[in-house]
Design a protein around this motif. Structure first.
Motif, PDB file in Angstrom:
ATOM      1  N   CYS A 113      17.560  16.631  -0.633  1.00  0.00           N
ATOM      2  CA  CYS A 113      18.356  16.799   0.580  1.00  0.00           C
ATOM      3  C   CYS A 113      19.828  16.615   0.224  1.00  0.00           C
ATOM      4  O   CYS A 113      20.212  15.537  -0.246  1.00  0.00           O
ATOM      5  N   PRO A 114      20.671  17.628   0.437  1.00  0.00           N
ATOM      6  CA  PRO A 114      22.088  17.488   0.055  1.00  0.00           C
ATOM      7  C   PRO A 114      22.762  16.317   0.751  1.00  0.00           C
ATOM      8  O   PRO A 114      23.628  15.648   0.173  1.00  0.00           O
ATOM      9  N   CYS A 199      24.048  17.346   7.649  1.00  0.00           N
ATOM     10  CA  CYS A 199      22.981  18.264   7.228  1.00  0.00           C
ATOM     11  C   CYS A 199      23.534  19.679   7.328  1.00  0.00           C
ATOM     12  O   CYS A 199      23.884  20.127   8.422  1.00  0.00           O
TER      13      CYS A 199
HETATM   14 FE1  SF4 Z   1      16.913  19.664   4.926  1.00  0.00          FE
HETATM   15 FE2  SF4 Z   1      18.902  18.906   6.521  1.00  0.00          FE
HETATM   16 FE3  SF4 Z   1      16.637  17.504   6.525  1.00  0.00          FE
HETATM   17 FE4  SF4 Z   1      18.296  17.411   4.420  1.00  0.00          FE
HETATM   18  S1  SF4 Z   1      18.727  16.686   6.482  1.00  0.00           S
HETATM   19  S2  SF4 Z   1      16.075  17.657   4.371  1.00  0.00           S
HETATM   20  S3  SF4 Z   1      19.080  19.495   4.363  1.00  0.00           S
HETATM   21  S4  SF4 Z   1      16.906  19.634   7.159  1.00  0.00           S
END
Ligand code: SF4
Ligand code: 13P
Length: 334
Positions: A113-114, A199
């Motif tokens: 997850c970025p 996100c």
């Molecule tokens: Fe995917 Fe966003 Fe959840 Fe990270 S926060 S896992 S990028 S949906």
């Protein structure tokens, strides 16, 4: 802002944080690959956990599907030898921290997850030096080293409940600025310091797109995840975690819903509303989490077959402190 803006409050612990599927029993698994996975899981006393954002075929082979909180909670109590975690890296890492004696396998170890990388030790140290009366509150979408530097972890389904129980006035909320901002609006008595994380999938949903959908479907209820930016949350009728959104879509009395979160939730919603005539619309630039999508049935089969991609336990100093922050979340969420 909607004409009939309801100022929706984030609902806490509101949905089915977990769905338990009896996959060895009544749920028909229609592909040979899915059957092979269930057989391997049975032979190895393995439990398959899947987040609502992974693809539907992967959700269907899981023993439990849930939101981030439901899955962490389950990981801490499972009676099995192995956990196969269909989600992103921080989820597998949290499961390992909470079940240190189990093997945790990640079908897609490169699914990261970025947002988990959008906070640094410097930000935390600076804040700790500046404020005496400070709690560092860490969204679970973070790496173990940041959890270890924090006082407590939260997810979107318990953040409000937990932060409201903390005695400290000053709250450094990491890494998600949008969830932090949303919680700060519910707790004006606290002083929030926000970190610039986000996100990319939720932040990419545009206000124009949401308004266009509202014009096309004027009777639809708008459901949003609190990872959405504040400039679109103004359009929401309901704000909640993935499980909260699913519950609202399934149990709400509207016929139509505009859903602003990752499209993976649609699978469970459609299962639970079959035959109801309800209709669901997602932004046209469909919100897809490319990392969650890296988990495939083939990869689930391969980790079970070969025992590969085991999540390592972080070093003792990090693991012990990160586990404390997660354990405090489980305690305060009660
Ligand atoms: Fe995917 Fe966003 Fe959840 Fe990270 S926060 S896992 S990028 S949906
Ligand atoms: P929840 O499952 O807590 O709603 O979180 C969504 C998410 O972005 C997980 O990465």
């Amino acid at each position: 802002m909607k004409d009939n803006a309801k100022n929706p409050v984030l609902q806490q612990d509101e949905g089915k944080i977990l769905v338990h599927q009896d996959n060895d029993g009544e749920i028909p698994l229609d592909t040979e690959l899915a059957k092979e996975i269930r057989q391997l899981a049975k032979e190895q006393n393995a439990v398959i956990l899947a987040h609502y954002y992974v693809t539907g075929d992967v959700q269907d082979v899981a023993d439990y599907i849930g939101d981030s909180f439901g899955l962490s909670k389950t990981a801490s109590t499972l009676d099995c030898d192995k956990i196969v975690f269909c989600g992103v890296k921080f989820m597998g890492e949290s499961a390992k921290l909470l079940s240190p004696n189990k093997q945790v396998l990640m079908p897609a170890p490169d699914a990261d997850c970025p947002m988990a990388h959008m906070v640094t030790r410097e930000i935390i140290d600076k804040c700790r030096a500046e404020y005496d009366d400070l709690a560092v509150v860490c969204y679970v979408n973070s790496n173990a080293d940041m959890k270890a530097l924090s006082d407590v972890c939260v997810t979107s389904s318990n953040a409000l409940k937990i932060v409201s129980k903390l005695p400290q006035k000053n709250i450094l909320f990491i890494p998600d600025r949008h969830l932090g901002h949303y919680i700060s609006e519910q707790l004006p008595e606290k002083n929030f310091i926000l970190n610039p994380g986000f996100c990319p999938i939720h932040e990419a949903i545009s206000l124009d797109e949401v308004k266009e959908l509202e014009e096309e479907h004027p009777n639809a209820k708008v459901l949003m995840h609190p990872e959405c930016p504040e400039w679109i949350l103004t359009e929401a009728d309901y704000i909640g975690s993935t499980s909260g959104i699913i519950k609202e879509a399934v149990e709400g009395d509207a016929e139509e819903y505009i859903i602003c979160t990752v499209v993976g939730v649609k699978h469970q919603i459609l299962k639970e509303t079959e035959g109801s005539g309800k209709r669901f619309y997602f932004p046209k630039v469909t919100p897809v989490c490319p990392n969650m999508r890296k988990v495939t049935l083939e990869k689930v089969r391969d980790v079970l077959k070969n025992g590969t991609n085991e999540v390592p336990m972080p070093s003792d100093d990090i693991a012990d402190k990160a586990r404390e922050s997660l354990a405090k979340m489980l305690e305060l969420a009660k």
